[in-house]
Enzyme design. Structure first.
Site, short mmCIF file in Angstrom:
data_model
loop_
_atom_site.label_atom_id
_atom_site.label_comp_id
_atom_site.label_asym_id
_atom_site.label_seq_id
_atom_site.Cartn_x
_atom_site.Cartn_y
_atom_site.Cartn_z
N HIS A 368 0.84 -1.20 0.00
CA HIS A 368 0.00 0.00 0.00
C HIS A 368 0.87 1.26 0.00
O HIS A 368 0.69 2.15 -0.83
CB HIS A 368 -0.91 -0.02 1.23
CG HIS A 368 -1.74 1.21 1.42
ND1 HIS A 368 -3.09 1.24 1.15
CD2 HIS A 368 -1.42 2.46 1.87
CE1 HIS A 368 -3.56 2.45 1.42
NE2 HIS A 368 -2.56 3.21 1.86
N GLU A 369 1.84 1.34 0.93
CA GLU A 369 2.64 2.55 1.05
C GLU A 369 3.54 2.75 -0.17
O GLU A 369 3.70 3.88 -0.66
CB GLU A 369 3.49 2.50 2.33
CG GLU A 369 2.68 2.44 3.61
CD GLU A 369 1.64 3.53 3.73
OE1 GLU A 369 1.80 4.61 3.12
OE2 GLU A 369 0.64 3.31 4.45
N HIS A 372 1.64 4.22 -2.99
CA HIS A 372 1.50 5.68 -2.91
C HIS A 372 2.64 6.36 -3.66
O HIS A 372 2.44 7.39 -4.32
CB HIS A 372 1.48 6.14 -1.45
CG HIS A 372 0.13 6.08 -0.81
ND1 HIS A 372 -1.00 6.61 -1.37
CD2 HIS A 372 -0.26 5.54 0.38
CE1 HIS A 372 -2.04 6.41 -0.58
NE2 HIS A 372 -1.62 5.75 0.50
N TYR A 383 -4.48 14.52 -3.12
CA TYR A 383 -4.95 13.82 -1.92
C TYR A 383 -6.10 14.58 -1.27
O TYR A 383 -5.99 15.10 -0.16
CB TYR A 383 -3.79 13.64 -0.94
CG TYR A 383 -3.95 12.47 0.00
CD1 TYR A 383 -4.01 11.16 -0.49
CD2 TYR A 383 -4.04 12.66 1.37
CE1 TYR A 383 -4.15 10.09 0.37
CE2 TYR A 383 -4.18 11.59 2.25
CZ TYR A 383 -4.23 10.31 1.74
OH TYR A 383 -4.38 9.24 2.60
N GLU A 392 -6.06 6.50 -2.31
CA GLU A 392 -6.07 5.49 -1.26
C GLU A 392 -6.52 4.13 -1.81
O GLU A 392 -5.97 3.08 -1.48
CB GLU A 392 -7.00 5.91 -0.12
CG GLU A 392 -6.35 6.84 0.88
CD GLU A 392 -5.18 6.18 1.59
OE1 GLU A 392 -5.28 4.99 1.97
OE2 GLU A 392 -4.15 6.85 1.78
N ASP A 461 -10.32 14.06 7.44
CA ASP A 461 -9.64 13.09 6.59
C ASP A 461 -9.62 13.54 5.13
O ASP A 461 -9.88 12.77 4.22
CB ASP A 461 -10.30 11.71 6.72
CG ASP A 461 -9.49 10.61 6.06
OD1 ASP A 461 -8.26 10.75 5.97
OD2 ASP A 461 -10.09 9.61 5.64
N HIS A 466 -9.95 8.06 3.25
CA HIS A 466 -9.79 6.68 3.72
C HIS A 466 -11.11 5.94 3.80
O HIS A 466 -11.11 4.70 3.93
CB HIS A 466 -9.09 6.65 5.09
CG HIS A 466 -7.64 6.96 5.03
ND1 HIS A 466 -7.16 8.24 5.23
CD2 HIS A 466 -6.56 6.18 4.78
CE1 HIS A 466 -5.84 8.23 5.13
NE2 HIS A 466 -5.45 7.00 4.85
#
Length: 953
Positions: A368-369, A372, A383, A392, A461, A466
């Site tokens: 996941h990271e 990004h 974002y 995301e 957020d 998310h």
């Protein structure tokens, strides 16, 4: 966020000729160009709308023929050979794909079989030189008819004479190889001749010029093989790539849960830090978590190599110990000063990955990271809002795919589709792609779980990135694994294939194809287009792509979120006549088209970065916290033809200072210095700019608040027909706070040749909004009940019921929409609106007027513009009439259409049909004589009527 088509567009056959003419410099010329003639043949030969992707140069880069439909080339039959059939298709349609550009030739590279038919590949040459990455792939069905054309070609028309000799370049290639490999005296240098190198075709920066170069392959041992391109004008190296594949290079630092200033997160993980615990060449670390981070970074690297041939070290790595060597840099057991430690999260900071204690042990989290990082280097989705939710979601999807490809003992069926199930304290994960609602995330755009701002100008957020990622995640799951949801029964594209390879390639291509300001509607279009492109490579089948499309329907990706509604986009189109562009703000060098005042630029805004609709950049204003105005002004006046309609069209994205009490900052549009808020708009300025803090435009209408993503607006310039106009975009601010800013992209001024202004319009003043009154105690603020609209041809009837509260205070009703305002007595319950334009969507508002002229509560309904596609073909002894009725991009089911044929000066009805699934209809009428036909939809509840373009056989 609304319905719109992204830079990767779906263009319908019935509108193809108009859309194509829009990008031609000689669209109004009497004799069509070869490209226009080829596009016209596509219209004539197709049985249904085709999938097409514009190439930005007046033609197309992709053609796909839908399953069950055909593109009937009269020069091809089932008995034609594969290569002859491909050549015939290119002879008939190739000009629309750049094959007849000046200086261009194409060479047959050979044919091969696929699971569905055959493909023939062609190499583009300019001035006799092959173009690196310049190819056409023609995919054929078993009957030799076209399935698709994928064309990646350069627009270069001639090449220069080489100034650097082949021998000199070969010596340079060997020298560069020696530098990269550490040796090379005994290397073999093989020349592949001179090539054209267009950066856009090989994924390089669009800022680089097109070059010509000597191409060499240099080898030494079995695992040493490099491609080198040496500029034949300067001798400089343009490319020095390892053809064997870059090796993984990873480093891991251990922060040991020390509290760190956030700025420390920008420091690289290097020997000098004292925290470096694992490298590619060193031994295992004493800390098991560091070794796991190291291993999982390798897993992610391997997977991106497998399904995208991507070297993550080069793409998202950073220089770690001087020189030019990059590494995938990670820090484990990270903690921030002033926050709880252990840190319960992980993040990508733009150059490396950071993990709180226990967060580097989950393969889906590491995937996941790192994704990004891939997104930042690819689509760079902003974002915020839907773009942020997609950012995301793409990380969730790729992380989950990597989790499924890296099977470990902790993977059990109960959490097979959970994200982060290996994290401490989250045994069922953080999110779930199979059923996002298990974690209170939305599974479709109409879900009540879709997060919206909790108060005016409050954005937890980043506007729910998310949470709202659940819609994209569920789309992935349905496309991959199938199932029945929201009226769609889907056969997954990865059914029986546990490595999810099709999904991996598809979503990676989507990430590489989106723009920074894209929304879910864009993702739907790009998913369809990417799947179609992958058909040409044999990865996907038509059934796969049908399943992907079904998944986007099931999760309603093309719909505006029920909890975060946005109007439908204005269209770049003509109700009549032929569209001709007078100003294209994105062609050539955009900065020469406008003069930018202070705070205007094309480098994004602080804290947000770039938010582009068509990519890679857009005009933006940072929104000052000081009172004043600053403008973006067209550099040259634009002459509008007399007697015919003209329009200003643009895309905008804004989050500006506002709250429940008012709109403090706003954008406005002026033409020749005049306020345009009272003129005829689609998605025009409707926010009253508040006073009290020094905004110079207080009391006027502007574009304020939150546009909820990119929204297309259109201003009717017909009042200026015969004059020259200078459009101006002005940002006006007060002295209080500032928001994220105003982005303006894809500015187009165009006219409609052949259309007539009847009568010549004059600006229609828009009523100035007044504050909502405080209701009389016990009375309540009146609101019209059951507001409805029924559309007709160019007209509509709006009706409403008596307010349930405060009805006795109503003295009148005001009904208004774009360019139209009507006031009626308190006893009236319906009005007729006329002069509505075919294909335009109108937000229609009914507001009660109470004592002292104050408005009650307004209620707005949408009258959606429709369009009818009509294809006319001979079918045995009859004429076949078929097509679709669409509301925006959605088919209208169960509607009645009447089909007419022209007899002399009259139109005579020949059939009445009902639309079926997808808005499709079909009728056959006797005779095959060449005649003119048209279809008419009279309109209905919430739908404006339309007449199709005239077609003839």
């Amino acid at each position: 966020m609304g319905h719109r088509t992204s830079g990767v567009a779906l263009v319908a056959v019935a509108t193809l000729a108009l859309g194509h003419a829009a990008v031609q410099t000689n669209a109004a010329a009497a004799t069509p160009t070869a490209a226009e003639a080829a596009a016209s043949r596509l219209v004539d030969d197709a049985s249904a709308p085709l999938t097409l992707r514009p190439d930005g140069a007046g033609g197309f880069s992709f053609l796909g023929v839908p399953a069950g439909e055909s593109l009937d080339d009269p020069d091809v039959s089932a008995g034609t050979s594969v290569r002859a059939a491909a050549a015939a298709h290119l002879a008939r349609y190739g000009a629309a794909f750049g094959t007849e550009r000046s200086g261009t030739t194409i060479t047959d590279l050979g044919a091969s079989r696929t699971v569905t038919g055959n493909v023939v590949r062609y190499q583009q040459r300019v001035g006799g030189l092959p173009v690196l990455g310049g190819e056409l792939v023609v995919s054929l069905r078993p009957d030799r008819e076209l399935d698709s054309i994928l064309a990646e070609t350069t627009g270069l028309t001639k090449v220069p004479t080489a100034l650097v000799s082949e021998a000199t370049a070969a010596g340079s290639a060997q020298g560069y190889f020696q530098r990269a490999a550490g040796h090379g005296d005994d290397a073999t240098v093989t020349s592949l001749g001179r090539w054209v190198v267009d950066p856009l075709l090989i994924g390089a920066s669009s800022d680089l010029p097109i070059r010509t170069a000597w191409r060499f392959e240099v080898t030494r041992s079995a695992d040493e093989r490099r491609l080198l391109l040496i500029d034949d004008q300067t001798g400089l190296v343009l490319m020095n790539n390892d053809l064997i594949g870059e090796a993984k290079n990873r480093v891991v630092c251990d922060n040991n849960s020390a509290l760190q200033n956030p700025n420390v997160a920008n420091a690289p993980c290097v020997n000098a830090s004292g925290n470096l615990v694992r490298t590619e060449a060193g031994p295992d670390a004493a800390l098991a978590e560091a070794n796991t981070a190291f291993d999982l970074a390798g897993v992610v690297w391997d997977n991106y190599q497998a399904f995208g041939n991507i070297d993550l070290t080069n793409l998202i790595g950073r220089v770690v110990d001087g020189g030019t060597t990059k590494a995938l840099s990670q820090t484990v057991r990270w903690c921030y000063s002033g926050s709880t430690c252990p840190y319960a999260n992980a993040f990508w900071n733009g150059s490396q990955m950071y993990y709180g204690q226990g967060y580097a042990v989950a393969d889906d989290v590491v995937g996941h990271e790192m994704t990004h990082g891939v997104t930042e280097r690819s689509s760079n989705l902003v974002y915020w809002g839907q773009s942020g939710a997609m950012n995301e979601s793409l990380s969730d999807i790729m992380g989950e795919i990597i989790d499924h490809r890296n099977v470990t003992g902790s993977d059990v069926p109960a959490t097979a589709w959970a994200l982060g199930e290996d994290l401490p304290g989250f045994p069922t994960g953080l999110r779930n792609v199979q059923d996002p609602t298990l974690k209170n995330d939305p599974d479709k755009m109409s879900s009540p779980l879709y997060v919206k701002e909790v108060c005016n100008a409050c954005y937890p957020d980043n506007d729910g990135v998310h949470t709202n990622s659940g819609v994209g995640n569920h789309t992935f799951y349905l496309a991959s694994q199938g199932g029945t949801f929201n009226g769609q029964t889907i056969t997954g594209i990865d059914t029986g294939e546990p490595t999810l390879t099709r999904s991996a390639k598809l979503w990676l291509l989507v990430d590489q194809s989106l723009t920074s300001g894209s929304d879910y509607a864009d993702e739907a279009a790009v998913l369809d287009q990417s799947c179609a492109a992958l058909q040409g490579t044999g990865v996907m089948t038509p059934d796969n792509c049908a399943a992907v499309h079904q998944a986007t329907l099931a999760t309603e990706l093309r719909n505006t979120p029920t909890n975060n509604p946005q109007p439908a986009d204005a269209t770049l189109s003509c109700a009549a006549g032929s569209l001709r562009v007078l100003l294209d703000g994105e062609s050539g060098t955009p900065t020469t088209k406008f003069t930018a005042g202070s705070l205007w630029g094309r480098d994004g805004t602080p804290g947000v970065g770039q938010v582009a609709h068509s990519g890679p950049d857009a005009w933006s204003n940072d929104e000052s916290a000081s009172a004043g105005s600053t403008s973006l002004v067209a550099s040259a006046a634009i002459a509008l033809p007399a007697g015919q309609p003209s329009y200003l069209y643009f895309q905008q994205w804004r989050v500006l200072d506002y709250d429940a009490a008012g709109f403090y900052d706003a954008g406005t549009v002026e033409v020749n210095g005049a306020d345009t808020s009272g003129m005829s708009w689609v998605n025009g300025p409707t926010n009253l700019i508040a006073g009290g803090f020094g905004n110079p435009k207080a009391g006027k209408l502007g574009f304020g608040g939150d546009s909820r993503g990119y929204l297309a607006s259109r201003l009717d310039l017909s009042a200026f027909a015969g004059q020259s106009v200078t459009p101006r975009f002005t940002m006006s601010t007060d002295s209080s706070f500032s928001g994220l800013g105003w982005f303006v992209d894809d500015v187009v001024v165009y006219t409609c040749d052949g259309a007539v202004i009847t009568p010549t319009p004059t600006p229609t003043p828009t009523p100035t909004p007044t504050p909502t009154p405080t209701p009389t105690p016990g009375q309540g603020t009146p609101a019209p009940a059951n507001v409805a609209v029924r559309g007709g041809l160019g007209k509509a009837v709006v009706s409403w019921g008596t307010p349930t509260t405060g009805a006795s205070a109503v003295t009148a009703y005001r009904v208004f929409t774009t360019g139209i305002t009507t006031n009626v007595a308190a006893s009236v319950r319906s009005v007729s609106l006329t002069g509505l334009k075919q294909g335009t969507t109108y937000p229609i508002t009914v507001v009660p007027i109470v004592a002292a002229g104050q408005p009650g509560t307004p209620v707005t309904v949408q009258l959606v513009g429709t369009s009818t596609r009509l294809v006319v073909r001979q079918a045995s002894s009859k004429t076949k009439l078929n097509g679709k009725l669409l509301a925006g991009a959605t088919g209208v089911v169960g509607a009645t259409l009447k089909l007419y044929v022209q007899q002399g000066k009259k139109w005579v009805k020949v059939a009445t049909v009902k639309t079926g699934k997808g808005g499709k209809y079909l009728a056959k009428v006797p005779g095959t004589k060449i005649r003119k036909f048209r279809a008419v939809y009279a309109g209905g509840p919430g739908l404006l009527g339309n007449r199709s373009p005239v077609r003839h056989r």
